[in-house]
Each structure stands twice: as C-alpha cells, then as structure tokens.
Write a protein that holds these residues in place. Structure first.
Motif, short mmCIF file in Angstrom:
data_model
loop_
_atom_site.label_atom_id
_atom_site.label_comp_id
_atom_site.label_asym_id
_atom_site.label_seq_id
_atom_site.Cartn_x
_atom_site.Cartn_y
_atom_site.Cartn_z
N TYR A 2 6.84 -7.81 14.90
CA TYR A 2 7.62 -6.79 14.21
C TYR A 2 8.57 -7.48 13.23
CZ TYR A 2 11.72 -7.83 17.12
OH TYR A 2 12.77 -8.46 17.73
N ALA A 3 9.07 -6.69 12.30
CA ALA A 3 10.04 -7.18 11.33
C ALA A 3 11.20 -6.19 11.27
CB ALA A 3 9.39 -7.31 9.95
N PRO A 4 12.42 -6.64 11.48
CA PRO A 4 13.56 -5.76 11.27
C PRO A 4 13.95 -5.75 9.79
CG PRO A 4 14.31 -7.82 12.21
CD PRO A 4 12.80 -7.90 12.09
N LEU A 5 14.52 -4.64 9.37
CA LEU A 5 15.03 -4.50 8.01
C LEU A 5 16.54 -4.61 8.05
CD1 LEU A 5 14.83 -3.71 4.99
CD2 LEU A 5 14.87 -1.31 5.74
N SER A 6 17.07 -5.53 7.28
CA SER A 6 18.52 -5.70 7.14
C SER A 6 18.90 -5.18 5.76
CB SER A 6 18.90 -7.18 7.28
OG SER A 6 20.29 -7.34 7.10
N TYR A 7 19.74 -4.15 5.71
CA TYR A 7 20.05 -3.50 4.44
C TYR A 7 21.36 -2.72 4.56
CZ TYR A 7 18.67 0.91 6.60
OH TYR A 7 18.61 2.01 7.41
N VAL A 8 21.86 -2.24 3.44
CA VAL A 8 23.05 -1.39 3.40
C VAL A 8 22.58 0.04 3.26
CG1 VAL A 8 25.15 -0.85 2.13
CG2 VAL A 8 24.42 -3.23 2.38
N TRP A 9 23.09 0.93 4.11
CA TRP A 9 22.65 2.32 4.09
C TRP A 9 22.91 3.01 2.76
CZ3 TRP A 9 23.96 5.33 9.18
CH2 TRP A 9 23.27 4.75 10.24
N GLY A 10 24.03 2.80 2.14
CA GLY A 10 24.38 3.54 0.93
C GLY A 10 24.89 4.92 1.27
N HIS A 11 24.89 5.79 0.28
CA HIS A 11 25.47 7.12 0.46
C HIS A 11 24.44 8.24 0.54
CE1 HIS A 11 29.40 5.42 -0.13
NE2 HIS A 11 28.97 4.83 -1.23
N ALA A 12 23.19 7.91 0.37
CA ALA A 12 22.15 8.94 0.38
C ALA A 12 21.97 9.51 1.79
CB ALA A 12 20.82 8.36 -0.11
N LEU A 36 12.18 9.32 2.58
CA LEU A 36 12.87 8.11 3.00
C LEU A 36 13.54 7.43 1.82
CD1 LEU A 36 10.10 6.60 5.30
CD2 LEU A 36 12.19 7.78 6.02
N PRO A 37 14.66 6.73 2.07
CA PRO A 37 15.25 5.93 1.00
C PRO A 37 14.24 4.90 0.50
CG PRO A 37 16.76 6.10 2.85
CD PRO A 37 15.44 6.68 3.30
N GLN A 38 14.32 4.55 -0.77
CA GLN A 38 13.37 3.61 -1.36
C GLN A 38 13.33 2.29 -0.62
OE1 GLN A 38 11.31 4.62 -3.96
NE2 GLN A 38 10.19 2.80 -3.27
N THR A 39 14.47 1.82 -0.13
CA THR A 39 14.52 0.55 0.60
C THR A 39 13.62 0.59 1.82
OG1 THR A 39 16.79 0.19 -0.13
CG2 THR A 39 16.06 -1.08 1.77
N ILE A 40 13.68 1.68 2.58
CA ILE A 40 12.84 1.79 3.78
C ILE A 40 11.38 1.94 3.40
CG2 ILE A 40 12.36 3.18 5.83
CD1 ILE A 40 15.37 3.79 5.97
N SER A 41 11.09 2.74 2.38
CA SER A 41 9.70 2.89 1.90
C SER A 41 9.13 1.55 1.47
CB SER A 41 9.64 3.89 0.75
OG SER A 41 9.98 5.17 1.18
N VAL A 57 13.97 -0.42 11.98
CA VAL A 57 15.00 0.03 11.05
C VAL A 57 16.10 0.67 11.88
CG1 VAL A 57 15.51 1.53 9.07
CG2 VAL A 57 13.25 0.47 9.28
N ASP A 58 17.31 0.16 11.75
CA ASP A 58 18.40 0.61 12.63
C ASP A 58 18.57 2.12 12.66
OD1 ASP A 58 19.45 0.80 10.06
OD2 ASP A 58 21.21 -0.43 10.48
N VAL A 59 18.57 2.75 11.52
CA VAL A 59 18.80 4.19 11.46
C VAL A 59 17.71 4.99 12.16
CG1 VAL A 59 17.70 4.67 9.24
CG2 VAL A 59 19.71 5.97 9.92
N LEU A 60 16.53 4.38 12.31
CA LEU A 60 15.41 5.04 12.98
C LEU A 60 15.20 4.55 14.42
CD1 LEU A 60 12.89 4.99 10.02
CD2 LEU A 60 14.30 6.91 10.79
N ILE A 92 13.26 -8.72 6.98
CA ILE A 92 13.26 -8.26 5.60
C ILE A 92 14.71 -7.96 5.23
CG2 ILE A 92 12.49 -6.46 4.01
CD1 ILE A 92 10.12 -6.00 6.02
N ILE A 93 15.18 -8.58 4.17
CA ILE A 93 16.57 -8.41 3.74
C ILE A 93 16.57 -7.75 2.38
CG2 ILE A 93 18.73 -9.55 3.15
CD1 ILE A 93 17.85 -11.79 5.08
N ALA A 94 17.25 -6.60 2.29
CA ALA A 94 17.39 -5.90 1.01
C ALA A 94 18.86 -5.99 0.61
CB ALA A 94 16.94 -4.46 1.14
N ALA A 95 19.12 -6.63 -0.51
CA ALA A 95 20.50 -6.81 -0.95
C ALA A 95 20.72 -6.15 -2.29
CB ALA A 95 20.83 -8.29 -1.04
#
Length: 95
Positions: A2-12, A36-41, A57-60, A92-95
C-alpha cells in the motif's frame, strides 16, 4: 502493498469517513460516485500505474465524525501514523 498519501487538505469540501459515508465507502468502486479532490484522484491514478493495490488516505481511512467512538478511533489512528508510513511500500507526497 500500500501507499499512503501525504498532503494538505485545503479548503475544498470533500468526502470524509464518518457518519453515513462509512458504510457506503466499504463497497467496491464506491469512490466513483464522489467528486474527489484532484490530489486524491492523481494519487489513485499513480498507485494504479505502479500496480499498488491499496492507497491509504487519511480523510478516507480515519473517522472524521464527532461521536465518542470517532474521536477515540481518530486518536488511535493518529498515534499509529508512524507505523502507517513506515510499513508502506512508498509514500506519495503532494506539496
């Protein structure tokens, strides 16, 4: 694998695990009905390209509700974050 996604949620506004979504998110392909937010997609697309079966994905994956159970579960998951990232095939890191 598995791969975790590390990202900032934002305001959406986005789908979150908790409340009425929890049961519906346990069904295969259930995310296809949500915007879904583009980052998660993008992370979903990348994990498919890399033949990684699961994306964390933390939010999920962490209950976002406000019940006592949700709050305890969220704290347990947050306390386990080091293991989640450490045991992953890659992060996976989205910055």
């Amino acid at each position: 694998r598995y791969a975790p996604l590390s990202y900032v949620w934002g305001h959406a506004v986005q789908v979150k695990l908790g409340g009425s979504d929890e049961m519906s998110l346990q069904v295969k392909d259930s995310l296809s009905k949500f915007k879904l937010p583009q980052t998660i997609s993008d992370a979903i697309h990348l994990t498919r390209l890399l033949a990684i079966k699961f994306l964390w994905v933390d939010v999920l994956c962490i209950c976002q509700g406000q019940t006592d159970f949700d709050l305890r579960d969220r704290q347990d998951q947050l306390n386990n974050m080091g293991n989640i990232y450490h045991q992953a095939s890659l992060t996976i890191i989205a910055a």
